[in-house]
Design an enzyme around this catalytic site. Sequence first.
Site, PDB file in Angstrom:
ATOM      1  N   HIS A   1     -77.816  14.438  59.024  1.00  0.00           N
ATOM      2  CA  HIS A   1     -78.248  13.570  60.132  1.00  0.00           C
ATOM      3  C   HIS A   1     -77.142  12.602  60.540  1.00  0.00           C
ATOM      4  CE1 HIS A   1     -80.173  10.016  57.603  1.00  0.00           C
ATOM      5  NE2 HIS A   1     -78.879   9.895  57.681  1.00  0.00           N
TER       6      HIS A   1
ATOM      7  N   ASP B   1     -79.331   2.318  64.683  1.00  0.00           N
ATOM      8  CA  ASP B   1     -80.700   2.705  64.302  1.00  0.00           C
ATOM      9  C   ASP B   1     -81.362   1.622  63.460  1.00  0.00           C
ATOM     10  OD1 ASP B   1     -79.103   3.067  62.084  1.00  0.00           O
ATOM     11  OD2 ASP B   1     -79.509   5.203  61.868  1.00  0.00           O
TER      12      ASP B   1
ATOM     13  N   ASN C   1     -78.480  15.286  54.681  1.00  0.00           N
ATOM     14  CA  ASN C   1     -79.063  16.448  55.365  1.00  0.00           C
ATOM     15  C   ASN C   1     -78.364  16.737  56.696  1.00  0.00           C
ATOM     16  OD1 ASN C   1     -79.823  14.236  56.773  1.00  0.00           O
ATOM     17  ND2 ASN C   1     -82.032  14.588  56.684  1.00  0.00           N
TER      18      ASN C   1
ATOM     19  N   GLU D   1     -82.553  13.454  62.963  1.00  0.00           N
ATOM     20  CA  GLU D   1     -82.811  14.274  61.790  1.00  0.00           C
ATOM     21  C   GLU D   1     -82.718  15.773  62.131  1.00  0.00           C
ATOM     22  OE1 GLU D   1     -82.739  12.864  59.095  1.00  0.00           O
ATOM     23  OE2 GLU D   1     -84.150  11.245  58.804  1.00  0.00           O
TER      24      GLU D   1
END
Length: 243
Positions: free
Chosen positions: A138, A67, A136, A143
């Site tokens: 991810h 990413d 979170n 996400e």
Amino acid sequence: MEISVCDSYKILSKRVAIDIIQHTQPLEEPLVCIATGETPKGLYKELRERYNQNSLDISNWRFIELDEWLDLENDCEGSCLRRLNQNLFKPLNVNEEKVCCFDGKTNNPDDECQRVESFLQSYGPIDVAVIGLGMNGHVGFNEPGTDPSLRSHVSELDSVTKQVSQKYFSKSKQLSKGITLGLADLREAKRLILIVSGHKKATIVQQVLEEKISKNLPATLLRDHLNFTVYLDSDAANLLHPI
Ligand code: F6R
């Protein structure tokens, strides 16, 4: 899914390095994907040490970037490419032609995703993917709420990611979007490795490994991968319930 709890971060990094090497060794031209962030730093170091001692030959490996931030200079401070260049590609003398990276400065993100997917079609699927876990849940920049059927795509960064990721930059940075391999790409990896360390991640690790599979916790969507190992240090594993 297999869970491997390691006594320390150092041992975790070593075991993951050995795992990657064992899985790539029989392959003619392995395609490897290694996340950036803080967690893989020990792994990069293990790979560098083996390379420097001439006990690791990666001349036949290809790499694909997991990413990148969108709209930041590609090699700016905090960029994924800069971290990979500094920690892995330059020290291991990886030829640029063997690396496929997202251009975070692209004017046409859709074309950019298409380009990366074409690379995957030519050289993929990924043989070994090593990914980290966000606070979170991810993975990459997939996400909470991400459609699991997505391949490379642009993602709106979650507020937790925007906040936690400030640690990669010396000055506060406006982050809004990322460009990332999708869960469908990761699920096709022949070997999938998740690495998590530190007590800060203990709660999210417990949720990802023990709660219901849900789009709201993207890493849970990888749990049924058939060749998947989660390496945790004992701090990260602290809240897991004994089976
Ligand atoms: C980075 C990436 C992210 C990180 C995750 C954990 O390439 O894809 O998903 O792996 O945010 O980051 P650290 O390791 O810094 O806690």
